[in-house]
Design an enzyme around this catalytic site. Structure first.
Site, mmCIF file in Angstrom:
data_model
loop_
_atom_site.group_PDB
_atom_site.id
_atom_site.type_symbol
_atom_site.label_atom_id
_atom_site.label_comp_id
_atom_site.label_asym_id
_atom_site.label_seq_id
_atom_site.Cartn_x
_atom_site.Cartn_y
_atom_site.Cartn_z
ATOM 1 N N ASN A 37 1.251 3.998 -3.037
ATOM 2 C CA ASN A 37 0.984 5.424 -2.837
ATOM 3 C C ASN A 37 2.092 6.287 -3.432
ATOM 4 O O ASN A 37 1.831 7.316 -4.044
ATOM 5 C CB ASN A 37 0.813 5.752 -1.355
ATOM 6 N N GLU A 58 0.829 -1.210 0.000
ATOM 7 C CA GLU A 58 0.000 0.000 0.000
ATOM 8 C C GLU A 58 0.865 1.262 0.000
ATOM 9 O O GLU A 58 0.599 2.207 -0.738
ATOM 10 C CB GLU A 58 -0.946 0.002 1.203
ATOM 11 N N ARG A 75 -9.278 4.782 -7.768
ATOM 12 C CA ARG A 75 -8.654 4.397 -6.507
ATOM 13 C C ARG A 75 -9.685 4.492 -5.388
ATOM 14 O O ARG A 75 -10.477 5.430 -5.331
ATOM 15 C CB ARG A 75 -7.461 5.297 -6.188
#
Length: 157
Positions: A53, A49, A113
């Site tokens: 990002n 994650e 997203r």
């Protein structure tokens, strides 16, 4: 953290394919701490994650470097190993970190997203800290206590 037992530093281009590389590097590195399968999966998912990002939000459409540091050590008054992972970019930064950490917030709605990255990280790790400076980049620090070495998870292994 007390004196680290081991540390790893690596950087790689912010290409989507390297998200898997980051997961595997961290997984291989933390085996020294003898994590359970669940702890290992949690850490790999949180790293995924954070790296995603950097790629999607930090650098957007350009390729640059993602920096990853992982440390295994102990904390004062705690014999269990702790894993501390820092994922850093030198991208656009985050204007409002508090807002960005709210579930469903995203800076890339055109890419569909979900805006759950920070929420996922927080649900899997013992501590998540985000420091960001607009125009200079973001650092995400992930911390997880490995309970198996403390004798608390040995019966399940």
């Amino acid at each position: 953290m007390n004196k680290p037992k081991n540390t790893m530093k690596v950087s790689f281009p912010s290409r989507g394919a390297n998200e898997g590389l980051a997961r595997m590097l961290v997984a291989a590195f933390i085996t020294e701490a003898d994590p359970t399968v669940e702890e290992l999966c949690d850490i790999k998912t949180a790293v995924s994650e954070a790296v995603t990002n950097c790629i999607v939000h930090g650098y957007r459409s350009r390729i640059d470097k993602v920096y990853l540091t992982a440390t295994i050590g102990t904390k004062p008054k705690d014999s269990a190993p702790w894993v501390v992972i820092r994922i850093r970019d030198k991208g656009c930064g985050i204007e409002d970190v508090h807002k960005a950490m709210e579930p469903l917030f995203t800076t890339a709605p055109e890419e569909e997203r979900a805006g759950l990255g920070f929420a996922v990280m927080e649900s899997l790790m013992d501590r998540v800290k985000v420091i960001s400076h607009p125009g200079k980049g973001t650092t995400v620090t992930l911390e997880k206590r490995i309970v198996s070495k403390a004798g608390e998870g040995d019966a399940d292994r």
